[in-house]
Enzyme design. Structure first.
Site, PDB file in Angstrom:
ATOM      1  N   GLY A 112       3.863   0.462  -3.843  1.00  0.00           N
ATOM      2  CA  GLY A 112       4.402   1.449  -3.867  1.00  0.00           C
ATOM      3  C   GLY A 112       2.955   2.654  -3.141  1.00  0.00           C
ATOM      4  O   GLY A 112       3.531   3.499  -2.419  1.00  0.00           O
ATOM      5  N   ASN A 122      11.303  -4.089  -4.712  1.00  0.00           N
ATOM      6  CA  ASN A 122      10.272  -3.250  -4.416  1.00  0.00           C
ATOM      7  C   ASN A 122      10.759  -2.519  -3.260  1.00  0.00           C
ATOM      8  O   ASN A 122      10.083  -1.327  -3.132  1.00  0.00           O
ATOM      9  CB  ASN A 122       9.275  -4.506  -3.214  1.00  0.00           C
ATOM     10  N   GLN A 141      12.771  -0.069  -3.231  1.00  0.00           N
ATOM     11  CA  GLN A 141      13.151   1.118  -3.781  1.00  0.00           C
ATOM     12  C   GLN A 141      12.088   2.113  -3.313  1.00  0.00           C
ATOM     13  O   GLN A 141      12.232   3.406  -3.292  1.00  0.00           O
ATOM     14  CB  GLN A 141      13.619   1.311  -5.092  1.00  0.00           C
ATOM     15  N   CYS A 169       4.816  -0.614 -13.254  1.00  0.00           N
ATOM     16  CA  CYS A 169       6.105  -0.082 -12.849  1.00  0.00           C
ATOM     17  C   CYS A 169       7.106  -1.084 -13.024  1.00  0.00           C
ATOM     18  O   CYS A 169       8.071  -0.783 -13.400  1.00  0.00           O
ATOM     19  CB  CYS A 169       5.996  -0.273 -11.368  1.00  0.00           C
ATOM     20  N   CYS A 196     -22.177   5.590 -19.355  1.00  0.00           N
ATOM     21  CA  CYS A 196     -21.268   4.521 -18.633  1.00  0.00           C
ATOM     22  C   CYS A 196     -21.868   3.494 -18.235  1.00  0.00           C
ATOM     23  O   CYS A 196     -22.784   3.296 -17.499  1.00  0.00           O
ATOM     24  CB  CYS A 196     -20.570   5.440 -17.291  1.00  0.00           C
TER      25      CYS A 196
END
Ligand SMILES: [Zn+2]
Length: 249
Positions: A38, A67, A69, A186, A243
């Site tokens: 996407g 996929n 879409q 997704c 970090c």
């Protein structure tokens, strides 16, 4: 640039912030695109149409009906084909001058490091935290600019990690690997089709700005977009001095 290139890129060349000089930087640039889904679709389409000279696109998946879409670089006839190869074919139909390396593989960190070492910029359109963190570690080590994007349901995020300065935050400063951020994919959660286009297009825009030096990028900022209300906000990101990825202390 030859006459055809001057025509093809004329609308960029007309922009004083890009011009011939900026377009030549794009033509000489090499972008590594992680994922041809996407986000990777609009990223690859815009980088290729805009004339980024070399693209390396990594995706181990194959195109399927769910996929189409939102993954707009793929066509019906590409179903069953590796996404990287499908993307390469679409891009060749738009701008055959761009050299596209289609890598139909799920890349691990060592492979990513080799690929990123040869690139000027990395665009992450992957859909999982394991890959995102591996991409981030590699970009921190190699000091490569990273344009990160995410889109799920109606929520989008984009950030640019400059990683050249000692005080630049990295992806892991924002989302610690042992943090509470969960993988929302997704495949399970659903995603609003044009959201991936919006987020991927912002990633492409940021990459073109990083490569040409035009304007002010999202470096050190996180853009948050709610497509349901179409509210956009950006928040400043601070480096986490503890970090484990980017801290030198
Ligand atoms: Zn960090």
């Amino acid at each position: 640039m030859d006459d055809n290139q001057l025509l093809r890129y004329s609308r960029h060349i007309l922009l004083p912030q890009i011009g011939i000089e900026g377009q030549e930087k794009l033509l000489a640039a090499h972008a590594l695109v992680i994922g041809a889904g996407g986000l990777g679709s609009p990223v690859a389409l815009y980088l290729a149409s805009a004339g980024v000279g070399r693209l390396t696109i990594c995706d181990g998946d194959e195109v399927d009906l769910t996929n189409l879409q939102r993954q707009i670089v793929h066509r019906m006839q590409a179903m069953g084909m590796k996404k990287a190869e499908s993307a390469r074919q679409t891009l060749a139909g738009i701008n055959p001058e761009v050299s596209v390396a289609a890598l139909a593989e799920r890349v691990d960190e060592a492979r990513l490091e080799t690929l990123a070492a040869g690139a000027d910029i990395v665009l992450d359109g992957s859909d999982n935290f394991v890959t995102r963190h591996a991409v981030n570690r590699v970009c921190v080590r190699l000091k490569k600019p990273l344009v990160s994007g995410a889109a799920v349901r109606f929520d989008g995020q984009v950030a640019v990690f400059d990683l050249s300065g000692a005080d630049s935050p990295c992806y892991s400063c924002l989302f610690p690997e042992d943090g509470e951020a969960e993988d929302v994919r997704c495949a399970v959660m659903g995603v609003f089709a044009p959201l991936t286009g919006i987020v991927g297009s912002i990633q492409a825009a940021e990459a073109l700005k990083v490569l040409t030096g035009a304007g002010e990028t999202l470096a050190g900022r996180l853009l948050l977009l709610d497509a349901l209300t179409m509210q956009v906000r950006t928040i400043r990101l601070a480096k986490d001095p503890a970090c484990p990825v980017c801290s030198t202390a």
